[in-house]
Design an enzyme around this catalytic site. Structure first.
Site, PDB file in Angstrom:
ATOM      1  N   HIS A  84       0.851  -1.187   0.000  1.00 49.49           N
ATOM      2  CA  HIS A  84       0.000   0.000   0.000  1.00 49.49           C
ATOM      3  C   HIS A  84       0.884   1.232   0.000  1.00 49.49           C
ATOM      4  CE1 HIS A  84      -3.471   2.549   0.730  1.00 49.49           C
ATOM      5  NE2 HIS A  84      -2.664   3.255   1.489  1.00 49.49           N
ATOM      6  N   ASP A 163     -15.324   2.689   7.088  1.00 52.44           N
ATOM      7  CA  ASP A 163     -14.263   3.546   6.568  1.00 52.44           C
ATOM      8  C   ASP A 163     -14.749   4.339   5.363  1.00 52.44           C
ATOM      9  OD1 ASP A 163     -11.511   4.530   6.277  1.00 52.44           O
ATOM     10  OD2 ASP A 163     -11.682   3.508   4.361  1.00 52.44           O
ATOM     11  N   ARG A 170     -14.543  12.846   6.419  1.00 49.96           N
ATOM     12  CA  ARG A 170     -13.278  13.515   6.750  1.00 49.96           C
ATOM     13  C   ARG A 170     -12.828  14.421   5.620  1.00 49.96           C
ATOM     14  NH1 ARG A 170      -9.687   8.719   7.232  1.00 49.96           N
ATOM     15  NH2 ARG A 170      -8.036  10.236   7.476  1.00 49.96           N
ATOM     16  N   SER A 185      -7.825   3.788   8.872  1.00 52.75           N
ATOM     17  CA  SER A 185      -8.528   3.720   7.586  1.00 52.75           C
ATOM     18  C   SER A 185      -7.799   2.757   6.637  1.00 52.75           C
ATOM     19  CB  SER A 185      -8.589   5.129   6.989  1.00 52.75           C
ATOM     20  OG  SER A 185      -8.933   5.099   5.639  1.00 52.75           O
ATOM     21  N   LYS A 189      -8.822  -1.698   5.879  1.00 50.68           N
ATOM     22  CA  LYS A 189      -9.097  -2.275   4.554  1.00 50.68           C
ATOM     23  C   LYS A 189      -8.108  -3.391   4.225  1.00 50.68           C
ATOM     24  CE  LYS A 189      -9.207   1.968   3.181  1.00 50.68           C
ATOM     25  NZ  LYS A 189      -9.268   3.283   2.572  1.00 50.68           N
TER      26      LYS A 189
HETATM   27  N1  URA Z   1      -5.937   6.606   2.313  1.00 50.52           N
HETATM   28  C1  URA Z   1      -6.905   5.942   2.987  1.00 50.52           C
HETATM   29  O1  URA Z   1      -7.332   4.875   2.578  1.00 50.52           O
HETATM   30  N2  URA Z   1      -7.359   6.484   4.122  1.00 50.52           N
HETATM   31  C2  URA Z   1      -6.908   7.659   4.621  1.00 50.52           C
HETATM   32  O2  URA Z   1      -7.361   8.082   5.649  1.00 50.52           O
HETATM   33  C3  URA Z   1      -5.911   8.338   3.902  1.00 50.52           C
HETATM   34  C4  URA Z   1      -5.435   7.777   2.747  1.00 50.52           C
END
Ligand code: URA
Length: 424
Positions: A84, A163, A170, A185, A189
């Site tokens: 990621h 999320d 947000r 967040s 995932k």
């Molecule tokens: N990427 C995400 O998936 N969540 C965040 O809060 C910031 C970047």
């Protein structure tokens, strides 16, 4: 257990620690719309200002995972490992990396997103390949992972729905930048996706979320600890995002550059970061392959073609070409001292490569191609960069942005490390 949302908000507003029961309740109640958007917005702001303890972050992450389904990858016989990136400009690394690590013997489940603002999204890039589709069912996802070993696709609706809702909130309430909320967040995932190991590329610099190494380090440490606490072998690299990665910034142009890397060429920085992350992923998966040799063997390219075909794409089809191009040339001799990632990212966005709102379409052909990178010598009249768009009316605003982002000086800048730190 049930709470009054206002009491949960007051606890955090006053610098207190939320209990496990309060966290479980508020995340679940917000997902079910029992806690209203304005209440969650106030809580998110209190978290941004007051922070969270490691135990609160761990519980918040677990509550977000529990808001949806967890994928079961036990049908995949190879070790699973994902990457990621926290997002940057010209960051196309997922494209060569996923098939490369699959060719090394791992299975790479890469659930990706779309771009928002000045950073690009992997799905937007791949959608410039004729026929390629981002949406797979969970069954298709697992089958492709088993048969091809590489999948890049959109995260399904069922994964961490808390999320999805909270991230959108947000985004419009100035609360994206809270490290506990970013870490939970991303990690909710990745853990729900079911990967066995995870390598994080945490970007630092003008083109990244995290502008300072100290903030990036704190985010990386928080995410690595969350991964380990959930049984996912997690490692992070802090990498430089003060200047774009590679020469191409956009969608189709980044696909073309990724294919060059898979063919054994491509810009040195893209190759370096692809191999650094591949080395970490191969080790995290417990494999012993050498990614540099696998890249040289052509097997990663075979894996790329199989991955694109499995999702309906034609890897041999020509990529879209922009109708309008404009080349900017150096006004004097010297060295390129700065190519600012944020400025170039905004220019690509203005050209149509990115979107201002989630529902906006993106242009496959729009983008910026850099002819010079920081440190390169340049003579007056030589091309510095090229802007591409389908819509000529977008050119002036993009030009103003890009011209200010690329500077030529008399002396060459000092070298910069691309991989700055490793956090395990
Ligand atoms: N990427 C995400 O998936 N969540 C965040 O809060 C910031 C970047």
């Amino acid at each position: 257990m049930t709470f009054a949302a206002v009491d949960v908000i007051r606890t955090k507003r006053d610098g207190g620690v939320l209990s496990d029961a309060q966290i479980d309740w508020v995340v679940d109640a917000y997902t079910r719309s029992e806690v209203a958007d304005e209440q969650m917005a106030a809580l998110a702001m209190a978290i941004l200002l007051r922070g969270m303890t490691p135990a609160e972050i761990a519980r918040w992450t677990a509550a977000m995972i529990a808001s949806g389904e967890r994928l079961d990858l036990s049908a995949v016989s190879r070790p699973t490992v994902d990457k990621h990136s926290t997002g940057g400009v010209g960051d196309k690394i997922t494209l060569p990396l996923t098939p490369l690590v699959a060719a090394c013997g791992a299975a790479v489940p890469q659930l990706s997103g779309r771009g928002l603002g000045h950073t690009g999204g992997t799905l937007d890039k791949l959608e410039s390949i004729p026929g390629w589709r981002a949406a797979l069912t969970n069954e298709e996802f697992v089958a492709q992972l088993r048969d091809v070993g590489a999948v890049v696709c959109a995260a399904g609706e069922g994964l961490a729905p808390a999320d999805r809702k909270l991230y959108a909130l947000r985004d419009v309430t100035g609360t994206v930048e809270a490290i506990p909320l970013i870490a939970s967040s991303i990690m909710s995932k990745k853990i729900a996706e079911g990967t066995g190991a995870l390598v994080l590329d945490v970007k630092v610099g003008s083109g990244a979320f995290m502008k300072s190494a100290a903030d990036a380090r704190e985010l990386a440490r928080t995410m690595v600890d969350l991964g380990k606490a959930h049984g996912v072998a997690t490692v992070a690299l802090l990498t430089d995002m003060s200047t774009p990665l590679g020469r191409a910034v956009g969608n189709a142009v980044e696909v073309a550059e990724s294919v060059e890397v898979l063919a054994g060429g491509g810009p040195a920085d893209v190759v370096e970061l692809t191999l650094a992350l591949a080395d970490e992923m191969v080790a995290a998966a417990g494999l012993h392959a050498d990614p540099a040799r696998v890249l040289g063997s052509g097997k990663a390219m075979d894996s790329w073609r199989a991955m694109i075909r499995a999702q309906g794409g034609n890897p041999e089809a020509p990529l879209p070409v922009a109708r309008e191009t404009e080349t900017v040339r150096a006004e004097r001799d010297g060295y390129v001292s700065t190519v600012d990632a944020f400025g170039i990212g905004v220019a690509a966005w203005r050209l149509g490569a990115g979107r201002a709102r989630k529902e906006d379409p993106v242009s496959a052909a729009a983008g910026v191609v850099l002819h010079k990178k920081p440190g390169d010598p340049v003579r007056a009249g030589e091309p510095l960069f090229e802007l591409r768009t389908d819509d000529a009316s977008r050119m002036p605003a993009a030009l103003a942005e890009a011209v200010g982002a690329v500077l030529v000086a008399e002396v060459a800048p000092g070298p910069r490390a691309l991989v700055m730190e490793r956090i395990a």
